[in-house]
Design an enzyme around this catalytic site. Structure first.
Site, PDB file in Angstrom:
ATOM      1  N   MET A   1      -3.699  -7.328  -7.015  1.00 42.43           N
ATOM      2  CA  MET A   1      -3.068  -8.427  -7.754  1.00 42.43           C
ATOM      3  C   MET A   1      -4.052  -9.410  -8.392  1.00 42.43           C
ATOM      4  SD  MET A   1      -0.094  -7.408  -7.570  1.00 42.43           S
ATOM      5  CE  MET A   1       0.873  -8.733  -8.283  1.00 42.43           C
TER       6      MET A   1
ATOM      7  N   VAL B   1      -4.923  -7.718 -19.763  1.00 40.23           N
ATOM      8  CA  VAL B   1      -4.007  -7.496 -18.638  1.00 40.23           C
ATOM      9  C   VAL B   1      -3.008  -6.410 -19.043  1.00 40.23           C
ATOM     10  CG1 VAL B   1      -2.244  -8.543 -17.161  1.00 40.23           C
ATOM     11  CG2 VAL B   1      -4.267  -9.863 -17.827  1.00 40.23           C
TER      12      VAL B   1
ATOM     13  N   GLY C   1       0.783  -1.231   0.000  1.00 39.75           N
ATOM     14  CA  GLY C   1       0.000   0.000   0.000  1.00 39.75           C
ATOM     15  C   GLY C   1       0.814   1.280   0.000  1.00 39.75           C
ATOM     16  N   SER C   2       2.040   1.228  -0.531  1.00 42.59           N
ATOM     17  CA  SER C   2       2.829   2.471  -0.552  1.00 42.59           C
ATOM     18  C   SER C   2       2.204   3.497  -1.500  1.00 42.59           C
ATOM     19  CB  SER C   2       4.291   2.198  -0.915  1.00 42.59           C
ATOM     20  OG  SER C   2       4.401   1.777  -2.251  1.00 42.59           O
ATOM     21  N   ASN C   3       1.597   3.027  -2.579  1.00 46.03           N
ATOM     22  CA  ASN C   3       0.913   3.969  -3.475  1.00 46.03           C
ATOM     23  C   ASN C   3      -0.318   4.562  -2.805  1.00 46.03           C
ATOM     24  OD1 ASN C   3       2.023   4.230  -6.390  1.00 46.03           O
ATOM     25  ND2 ASN C   3       2.341   2.078  -5.840  1.00 46.03           N
TER      26      ASN C   3
ATOM     27  N   HIS D   1       1.421   0.571 -13.425  1.00 42.59           N
ATOM     28  CA  HIS D   1       2.211  -0.620 -13.765  1.00 42.59           C
ATOM     29  C   HIS D   1       3.691  -0.237 -13.820  1.00 42.59           C
ATOM     30  CE1 HIS D   1       2.860  -4.608 -15.388  1.00 42.59           C
ATOM     31  NE2 HIS D   1       3.687  -4.059 -16.250  1.00 42.59           N
TER      32      HIS D   1
END
Ligand code: GRF
Length: 182
Positions: free
Chosen positions: A80, A135, A13-15, A100
């Site tokens: 994910m 994807v 969860g750094s973003n 990404h």
């Protein structure tokens, strides 16, 4: 400007943390992984969190949360799982985005950083794109380029990529929301 988004995570969860710190109004955080560290970041910031291990249930509940919280954008931040075509088609095209860690269309899917190192490319980067049924195939919204250094390991490169992600993702989200509201 009130920026209302929902965020889907699976891990650190750094973003998510960067998005919160950049003043974007996160209305809810959903994870498929009950142990995702990002859930703690959300809780610390008094953001409602929800966990659904089953993807179909997760999608049904996210659809309800979008309506309930009246969010403008669904932001995937290290989520994910691959969202189903039905779920993606149920929302307007420009309402789900992803970050990404490569210069798409190169190195789609998992392990993009390792794939770039293994291939020996000299430059990699970050891509923000809309989510479609494929994807990492949706329309590219923005990109940033990063040279690969001789001594880069997957960890070192990931850290350098994430510094860029944290900045670019928030800027892009703000830009998209301003456009939606104007
Ligand atoms: C990010 O590097 C992003 O590019 C990829 O997953 C990672 C998630 O990291 N999609 P975090 O959970 O935001 O720290």
């Amino acid at each position: 400007m009130n920026y209302n988004i929902g965020v889907l995570i699976s891990g650190i969860g750094s973003n998510l943390n960067a998005i919160i710190n950049n003043g974007i109004n996160v209305k809810f955080v959903v994870s498929n992984n009950p142990n995702a560290l990002g859930l703690l970041i959300a809780k610390k910031n008094d953001i409602p969190v929800y966990t659904f291990k089953n993807l179909l249930i997760l999608e049904e509940e996210v659809s309800k949360l979008i309506v309930h919280y009246n969010t403008d954008l669904l932001v995937l931040a290290g989520f994910m799982k691959i969202l189903s075509c039905e779920f993606i088609r149920s929302l307007p095209y420009n309402s789900i985005i992803n970050v990404h860690p490569s210069l798409l269309p190169a190195f789609q899917g998992k392990n993009a950083i390792i794939k770039a190192l293994d291939y020996g490319v000299k430059y990699t980067g970050v891509t923000i794109h809309y989510v479609d049924e494929g994807v990492d195939t949706g329309i590219i919204i923005d990109q940033a380029i990063l040279p690969i250094n001789e001594d880069d390991t997957p960890k070192i490169l990931q850290d350098r990529i994430q510094v860029i992600e944290h900045n670019l993702y928030s800027l892009t989200i703000k830009r998209l929301l301003e456009k939606k509201k104007s």
